[in-house]
Design a protein around this motif. Structure first.
Motif, PDB file in Angstrom:
ATOM      1  N   UNK A  42      28.362  83.622  33.311  1.00 41.12           N
ATOM      2  CA  UNK A  42      28.523  82.797  32.102  1.00 41.12           C
ATOM      3  C   UNK A  42      29.392  81.580  32.345  1.00 41.12           C
ATOM      4  N   UNK A  43      29.927  81.455  33.565  1.00 35.11           N
ATOM      5  CA  UNK A  43      30.831  80.342  33.870  1.00 35.11           C
ATOM      6  C   UNK A  43      32.271  80.640  33.524  1.00 35.11           C
ATOM      7  N   UNK A  44      32.569  81.873  33.118  1.00 37.21           N
ATOM      8  CA  UNK A  44      33.932  82.283  32.768  1.00 37.21           C
ATOM      9  C   UNK A  44      34.752  82.471  34.047  1.00 37.21           C
ATOM     10  N   UNK A  45      35.949  81.906  34.054  1.00 39.17           N
ATOM     11  CA  UNK A  45      36.844  82.070  35.199  1.00 39.17           C
ATOM     12  C   UNK A  45      37.303  83.514  35.297  1.00 39.17           C
ATOM     13  N   UNK A  46      37.110  84.128  36.468  1.00 42.78           N
ATOM     14  CA  UNK A  46      37.584  85.493  36.708  1.00 42.78           C
ATOM     15  C   UNK A  46      38.974  85.432  37.309  1.00 42.78           C
ATOM     16  N   UNK A 167      32.784  96.304  35.881  1.00 44.65           N
ATOM     17  CA  UNK A 167      32.939  94.915  36.299  1.00 44.65           C
ATOM     18  C   UNK A 167      31.820  94.039  35.757  1.00 44.65           C
ATOM     19  N   UNK A 168      30.580  94.525  35.825  1.00 48.19           N
ATOM     20  CA  UNK A 168      29.453  93.699  35.394  1.00 48.19           C
ATOM     21  C   UNK A 168      29.393  93.535  33.875  1.00 48.19           C
ATOM     22  N   UNK A 169      29.986  94.437  33.135  1.00 46.40           N
ATOM     23  CA  UNK A 169      30.057  94.266  31.691  1.00 46.40           C
ATOM     24  C   UNK A 169      31.026  93.139  31.343  1.00 46.40           C
ATOM     25  N   UNK A 170      32.167  93.122  32.021  1.00 45.50           N
ATOM     26  CA  UNK A 170      33.177  92.100  31.753  1.00 45.50           C
ATOM     27  C   UNK A 170      32.893  90.791  32.488  1.00 45.50           C
ATOM     28  N   UNK A 171      32.357  90.880  33.697  1.00 44.91           N
ATOM     29  CA  UNK A 171      32.087  89.712  34.530  1.00 44.91           C
ATOM     30  C   UNK A 171      30.698  89.841  35.147  1.00 44.91           C
TER      31      UNK A 171
END
Length: 179
Positions: A42-46, A167-171
């Protein structure tokens, strides 16, 4: 004769000034403290790309625990990897259920708190060890154990997971790495 010499000197000085300005601009743009960052689909910084135990990945805080989640180039086929897309680096365990997991002691070097990443289809779950190793503890149905042998005990170099985190749910994947 003086004109070409003066012109050469003025050109040299102006080019040197332009080069210095360009260097300062690059430093402002990239900064002295520029670093690669990991982003989700989504382009969200991890977080900032880091290295731990010769693996690249990102440090995360999960329920107060500092963990290291390794990443790798996204696998496209059995012998082909993406050059620009990344994914969570799982433990490579073919099939495992959440009630049959133990975290091998060798994973302790890969994280401040030992973790095991397991991929089941498109989902990657991180199992996070407790604060103390579990070696020598007798088998217990509440422990997630590899092999699911009833009554077996954790080995000295194994950890029982205290928590799990999707992890894949959040990122979600694919991940990208950029400035």
């Amino acid at each position: 004769m003086r004109f070409p010499i003066v012109l050469t000197i003025l050109l040299t000085i102006s080019l040197q000034s332009l080069a210095e300005d360009g260097g300062r601009r690059n430093e402002r743009h990239f900064g002295r403290h520029s670093y690669l960052k990991v982003f989700d689909a989504r382009g969200q910084l991890i977080g900032r790309l880091g290295n731990n135990a010769s693996q690249e990945g990102v440090f995360l805080r999960v329920d107060g625990a500092l963990v290291f989640a390794p990443v790798r180039h996204k696998q496209l086929s059995s012998d082909q990897w993406s050059a620009s897309q990344f994914e969570w680096r799982d433990a490579g365990v073919a099939s495992m259920t959440t009630d049959c997991v133990s975290i091998p002691g060798s994973s302790t070097a890969a994280s401040p708190r030992p973790v095991l990443l397991i991929r089941q289809g498109p989902e990657v779950t991180m199992f996070i060890a407790g604060t103390n190793d579990s070696g020598g503890v007798s088998g217990n149905d509440s422990y997630w154990r590899r092999g699911c042998a009833p009554g077996s005990s954790l080995q000295a170099d194994e950890w029982a997971p205290q928590a799990s985190y999707s992890l894949t749910e959040h990122y979600p994947e694919p991940l990208s790495i950029r400035y």
